[in-house]
Design a protein around this motif. Structure first.
Motif, PDB file in Angstrom:
ATOM      1  N   VAL A  41      39.113 -60.303  17.668  1.00  0.00           N
ATOM      2  CA  VAL A  41      38.282 -60.367  16.460  1.00  0.00           C
ATOM      3  C   VAL A  41      38.358 -59.024  15.745  1.00  0.00           C
ATOM      4  CG1 VAL A  41      35.937 -60.716  15.577  1.00  0.00           C
ATOM      5  CG2 VAL A  41      36.751 -62.034  17.545  1.00  0.00           C
ATOM      6  N   SER A  42      38.426 -59.048  14.438  1.00  0.00           N
ATOM      7  CA  SER A  42      38.511 -57.806  13.677  1.00  0.00           C
ATOM      8  C   SER A  42      37.187 -57.050  13.703  1.00  0.00           C
ATOM      9  CB  SER A  42      38.882 -58.093  12.218  1.00  0.00           C
ATOM     10  OG  SER A  42      38.752 -56.911  11.431  1.00  0.00           O
ATOM     11  N   PRO A  43      37.212 -55.746  14.023  1.00  0.00           N
ATOM     12  CA  PRO A  43      35.984 -54.960  14.007  1.00  0.00           C
ATOM     13  C   PRO A  43      35.662 -54.342  12.656  1.00  0.00           C
ATOM     14  CG  PRO A  43      37.762 -53.631  14.873  1.00  0.00           C
ATOM     15  CD  PRO A  43      38.356 -54.988  14.558  1.00  0.00           C
ATOM     16  N   THR A  44      36.516 -54.563  11.665  1.00  0.00           N
ATOM     17  CA  THR A  44      36.348 -53.900  10.367  1.00  0.00           C
ATOM     18  C   THR A  44      34.982 -54.194   9.763  1.00  0.00           C
ATOM     19  OG1 THR A  44      38.727 -54.072   9.967  1.00  0.00           O
ATOM     20  CG2 THR A  44      37.313 -53.638   8.055  1.00  0.00           C
ATOM     21  N   ASN A  45      34.236 -53.138   9.484  1.00  0.00           N
ATOM     22  CA  ASN A  45      32.906 -53.225   8.862  1.00  0.00           C
ATOM     23  C   ASN A  45      31.927 -54.089   9.657  1.00  0.00           C
ATOM     24  OD1 ASN A  45      33.752 -51.638   6.622  1.00  0.00           O
ATOM     25  ND2 ASN A  45      34.579 -53.446   5.608  1.00  0.00           N
ATOM     26  N   ALA A  46      32.128 -54.177  10.971  1.00  0.00           N
ATOM     27  CA  ALA A  46      31.257 -55.040  11.785  1.00  0.00           C
ATOM     28  C   ALA A  46      30.645 -54.302  12.975  1.00  0.00           C
ATOM     29  CB  ALA A  46      32.030 -56.265  12.261  1.00  0.00           C
ATOM     30  N   ILE A  47      30.801 -52.994  13.029  1.00  0.00           N
ATOM     31  CA  ILE A  47      30.211 -52.197  14.106  1.00  0.00           C
ATOM     32  C   ILE A  47      29.004 -51.457  13.538  1.00  0.00           C
ATOM     33  CG2 ILE A  47      30.599 -50.357  15.781  1.00  0.00           C
ATOM     34  CD1 ILE A  47      33.544 -51.159  15.822  1.00  0.00           C
ATOM     35  N   HIS A  48      27.817 -51.858  13.969  1.00  0.00           N
ATOM     36  CA  HIS A  48      26.592 -51.324  13.374  1.00  0.00           C
ATOM     37  C   HIS A  48      25.544 -50.976  14.443  1.00  0.00           C
ATOM     38  CE1 HIS A  48      27.749 -52.009   9.223  1.00  0.00           C
ATOM     39  NE2 HIS A  48      28.148 -53.223   9.543  1.00  0.00           N
ATOM     40  N   PRO A  49      25.797 -49.928  15.223  1.00  0.00           N
ATOM     41  CA  PRO A  49      24.781 -49.534  16.205  1.00  0.00           C
ATOM     42  C   PRO A  49      23.463 -49.133  15.563  1.00  0.00           C
ATOM     43  CG  PRO A  49      26.469 -47.834  15.992  1.00  0.00           C
ATOM     44  CD  PRO A  49      26.968 -49.035  15.270  1.00  0.00           C
ATOM     45  N   GLU A  50      23.510 -48.707  14.310  1.00  0.00           N
ATOM     46  CA  GLU A  50      22.265 -48.310  13.641  1.00  0.00           C
ATOM     47  C   GLU A  50      21.292 -49.479  13.513  1.00  0.00           C
ATOM     48  OE1 GLU A  50      24.891 -49.749  10.247  1.00  0.00           O
ATOM     49  OE2 GLU A  50      25.160 -48.669  12.142  1.00  0.00           O
ATOM     50  N   LEU A  51      21.810 -50.703  13.487  1.00  0.00           N
ATOM     51  CA  LEU A  51      20.925 -51.867  13.437  1.00  0.00           C
ATOM     52  C   LEU A  51      20.262 -52.080  14.791  1.00  0.00           C
ATOM     53  CD1 LEU A  51      23.090 -54.337  11.314  1.00  0.00           C
ATOM     54  CD2 LEU A  51      21.489 -52.570  10.548  1.00  0.00           C
ATOM     55  N   GLY A  52      21.012 -51.863  15.866  1.00  0.00           N
ATOM     56  CA  GLY A  52      20.409 -51.904  17.189  1.00  0.00           C
ATOM     57  C   GLY A  52      19.370 -50.823  17.355  1.00  0.00           C
ATOM     58  N   HIS A  53      19.639 -49.641  16.810  1.00  0.00           N
ATOM     59  CA  HIS A  53      18.657 -48.560  16.862  1.00  0.00           C
ATOM     60  C   HIS A  53      17.396 -48.933  16.082  1.00  0.00           C
ATOM     61  CE1 HIS A  53      22.219 -45.587  17.574  1.00  0.00           C
ATOM     62  NE2 HIS A  53      21.845 -46.196  18.686  1.00  0.00           N
ATOM     63  N   ASP A  54      17.568 -49.627  14.980  1.00  0.00           N
ATOM     64  CA  ASP A  54      16.414 -50.093  14.209  1.00  0.00           C
ATOM     65  C   ASP A  54      15.565 -51.052  15.033  1.00  0.00           C
ATOM     66  OD1 ASP A  54      14.658 -50.646  12.084  1.00  0.00           O
ATOM     67  OD2 ASP A  54      15.977 -52.144  11.215  1.00  0.00           O
ATOM     68  N   LEU A  55      16.232 -51.965  15.754  1.00  0.00           N
ATOM     69  CA  LEU A  55      15.506 -52.890  16.625  1.00  0.00           C
ATOM     70  C   LEU A  55      14.728 -52.124  17.693  1.00  0.00           C
ATOM     71  CD1 LEU A  55      15.084 -55.936  17.512  1.00  0.00           C
ATOM     72  CD2 LEU A  55      16.959 -55.511  19.130  1.00  0.00           C
ATOM     73  N   ILE A  56      15.373 -51.149  18.309  1.00  0.00           N
ATOM     74  CA  ILE A  56      14.724 -50.360  19.363  1.00  0.00           C
ATOM     75  C   ILE A  56      13.536 -49.598  18.812  1.00  0.00           C
ATOM     76  CG2 ILE A  56      15.028 -48.422  20.945  1.00  0.00           C
ATOM     77  CD1 ILE A  56      18.029 -49.337  21.145  1.00  0.00           C
ATOM     78  N   GLU A  57      13.768 -48.858  17.731  1.00  0.00           N
ATOM     79  CA  GLU A  57      12.715 -48.025  17.159  1.00  0.00           C
ATOM     80  C   GLU A  57      11.523 -48.855  16.699  1.00  0.00           C
ATOM     81  OE1 GLU A  57      12.696 -44.392  16.010  1.00  0.00           O
ATOM     82  OE2 GLU A  57      13.944 -44.248  17.808  1.00  0.00           O
TER      83      GLU A  57
END
Length: 263
Positions: free
Chosen positions: A242-258
């Motif tokens: 699967v292409s990872p282009t523009n689909a890696i967003h750890p900042e969204l996971g950080h938003d969930l955590i925070e």
């Protein structure tokens, strides 16, 4: 309900090492043992326990651990599970701020493994703990079956008539996260069916408006769940073609955590 993802363990390990590079040894700790203090006289970072065992697949727990370690307010992490030094007991959970349930595997088989721990996890969250559930961990936060931590339940998003993804295979999906379109790794993740009078915060929705990421109170505790995989690194995409282009967003996971832990 969820196909097992064939994840390259080597790629997952590389992603974990990349995620911990530059962090202090205490932050980078991801073994089963409780991590050490940062330095003499300095209190430790809050502890997040990440499930690792037969109710997950290799790579998923490690990626969730990296996400927690690299959050704006980072956590030290340790794994809990049947083959880990730390087990899921109330005494162990009471040492932690967060318990995280990663993705991987089928809901039925995962529930058969996790059901004996359901009351311990539920009571700990009720008393003020924070539960994070990613994909399968989101399903397990529901009630049929699951820990019953949500103001509602979960269901299989790909069965929706207007679902933008209809396959159980690994793929990409675009959601609206806080109103902005973001594309993420996805494999048969849940949507969340919330009760009419719920007070939960919906962080993200699928294209049809179904909740894709939710933070909710549970008695004195908090629950944060997500259907797609914001913890996925490039190795996940490569392993499944699967292409990872523009689909890696750890900042969204950080938003969930925070949002879950700190409101």
């Amino acid at each position: 309900m969820i196909d097992r993802r064939r994840l390259l363990l080597g790629a997952a390990g590389a992603g974990l090492l990349a995620g911990t590079a530059g962090l202090s040894p205490a932050v980078a700790q991801s073994s089963g043992a409780l991590p050490p203090r940062l330095s003499v006289g300095e209190p430790p970072l809050p502890l997040a326990l990440v499930y690792r065992g037969p109710a997950s697949v290799p790579g998923c727990p490690e990626s969730v651990a990296t996400l927690l370690q690299t959050s704006p307010r980072p956590f030290r992490t340790a794994f809990v599970g049947p083959k880990e030094p730390l087990k899921i007991t109330r005494a162990v959970l009471d040492t932690a701020t967060v318990y995280a349930q990663p993705g991987g595997g089928s809901l039925s088989s995962a529930w058969s493994v996790m059901q004996p721990h359901a009351n311990v996890i539920r009571n700990w969250v009720s008393g003020g703990g924070n539960y994070l559930g990613f994909c399968l961990g989101g399903y397990l936060a529901g009630a049929t079956p699951g820990f019953n931590l949500l103001p509602g339940d979960t269901w299989q998003y790909i069965t929706a008539s207007n679902a933008t993804v209809k396959t159980t295979a690994a793929t990409r999906i675009t959601v609206k996260w806080r109103g902005v379109e973001r594309t993420l790794f996805f494999q048969d993740g849940p949507a969340f069916a919330l009760n009419r009078n719920h007070t939960a915060q919906v962080l993200a929705t699928y294209a049809g408006g179904q909740p894709a990421a939710v933070v909710a109170d549970y008695a004195a505790g908090r629950v944060g769940v997500v259907g797609p995989h914001p913890e996925a690194h490039a190795g996940w995409f490569r392993a499944d073609g699967v292409s990872p282009t523009n689909a890696i967003h750890p900042e969204l996971g950080h938003d969930l955590i925070e949002t879950t832990v700190y409101g």
